[in-house]
Design an enzyme around this catalytic site. Structure first.
Site, PDB file in Angstrom:
ATOM      1  N   ASP A  89       0.826  -1.356   0.116  1.00  0.00           N
ATOM      2  CA  ASP A  89       0.029   0.175  -0.003  1.00  0.00           C
ATOM      3  C   ASP A  89       0.873   1.462   0.025  1.00  0.00           C
ATOM      4  O   ASP A  89       2.027   1.111   0.363  1.00  0.00           O
ATOM      5  CB  ASP A  89      -0.898   0.025   1.240  1.00  0.00           C
ATOM      6  CG  ASP A  89      -1.967  -0.706   1.277  1.00  0.00           C
ATOM      7  OD1 ASP A  89      -1.810  -1.813   0.371  1.00  0.00           O
ATOM      8  OD2 ASP A  89      -2.941  -0.828   2.238  1.00  0.00           O
ATOM      9  N   HIS A 238       3.428  -2.549   2.946  1.00  0.00           N
ATOM     10  CA  HIS A 238       3.698  -1.090   2.468  1.00  0.00           C
ATOM     11  C   HIS A 238       4.939  -0.883   1.769  1.00  0.00           C
ATOM     12  O   HIS A 238       6.020  -1.245   2.221  1.00  0.00           O
ATOM     13  CB  HIS A 238       3.311  -0.054   3.590  1.00  0.00           C
ATOM     14  CG  HIS A 238       1.916  -0.227   4.238  1.00  0.00           C
ATOM     15  ND1 HIS A 238       1.848  -0.784   5.250  1.00  0.00           N
ATOM     16  CD2 HIS A 238       0.811   0.693   4.179  1.00  0.00           C
ATOM     17  CE1 HIS A 238       0.409  -0.887   5.600  1.00  0.00           C
ATOM     18  NE2 HIS A 238      -0.088   0.239   5.223  1.00  0.00           N
TER      19      HIS A 238
END
Length: 279
Positions: A89, A238
């Site tokens: 992400d 992430h």
């Protein structure tokens, strides 16, 4: 700002109405549960632990929404094959290229839930993700709690605004989305499904953003995946939003170990059997 598109005109007003208010993300206890087709998992679950004190969505809410909106909202793949989807992400960022090198080294494809504002400011790294054969998905324009926004903000300023950036910079319209913080109301999930999106959450949260605040981040992230991995897991990590060197190092370590355990790595669209992009 993107103006309201003709797509909205073809949707029933009832599907747009839920976004006019910032309802709570909680799911009613009596919510109906979608039927489970033969051969699929009866229940989708988050395996990793809940992290108190960080304003996260309760795990029971995620699991209730997965049950109610089966086929639109996913915590994991619906079967029991030894496949796993790594997801990242908040990119693209300065760490994305390093992560791409690690994934190429191990011949693994992943899914990148990217922010519209980051693609707009850093299109070359986003193009590198796409050129390497990874899937790009919509993570909103600038990472708000969607469940706290009204209709115009959710669509015109977040999902559709990001979609327009992806189309202009990359030539794609992602069919997969992930709400920042995992926060959606039930009504928003229904409206997202009506617009052709699949809402992709996770079954293994590495909490790499939290571990990045401490020494030994790569070890903690690595252990979180090895401790909770399961057939058809969707793993949350992430490549943007902070220091991500620990994530890159952990991915380099975990892939060989998971391959030894018999896992195959796929993109989320491959895992759930849908097209990655809208026509």
């Amino acid at each position: 700002m993107i103006r309201r598109t003709l797509l909205s005109a073809f949707l029933p007003l009832a599907l747009l109405a839920p976004f006019a208010h910032g309802e709570s993300a909680s799911a009613p206890a009596s919510a109906p549960v979608a039927a489970v087709p033969a051969g699929e998992k009866a229940v989708q679950k988050v395996r990793s632990a809940y992290l108190d004190g960080w304003d996260q969505v309760p795990l029971q809410v995620l699991e209730a929404q997965a049950a109610k909106y089966r086929g639109t909202y996913y915590l994991e793949g619906l079967h029991n094959t030894k496949r796993i989807a790594l997801t990242f992400d908040d990119g693209p960022s300065g760490y994305t290229r390093s992560l791409l090198k690690v994934l190429a080294k191990h011949e693994v494809k992943a899914t990148f839930f990217e922010l519209g504002e980051h693609v707009a400011s850093n299109p070359d790294d986003a193009r590198a993700v796409l050129a390497a054969g990874h899937t790009i998905a919509n993570h909103s324009y600038d990472h708000p709690y969607l469940n706290k926004l009204g209709n115009e903000q959710v669509w015109d300023k977040q999902l559709l605004r990001a979609e327009q950036v992806f189309k202009d910079k990359l030539g794609i319209r992602p069919a997969l989305m992930r709400p920042p913080y995992g926060a959606l109301t039930d009504e928003q999930v229904a409206a997202i499904g009506a617009r052709g999106y699949k809402a992709i959450l996770w079954s293994v949260d590495t909490q790499d953003w939290f571990h990045a605040l401490h020494l030994g981040a790569d070890e903690a992230i690595y252990r979180s995946v090895l401790s909770y991995v399961h057939p058809e897991a969707i793993v949350l990590m992430h490549d943007g939003g902070g220091k991500r060197s620990g994530t890159v190092e952990a991915v380099d370590r975990m892939i060989p170990e998971l391959k030894k355990q018999g896992y195959e790595f796929v993109t989320v669209d491959q895992l759930i059997g849908v097209k990655p992009y809208l026509d």
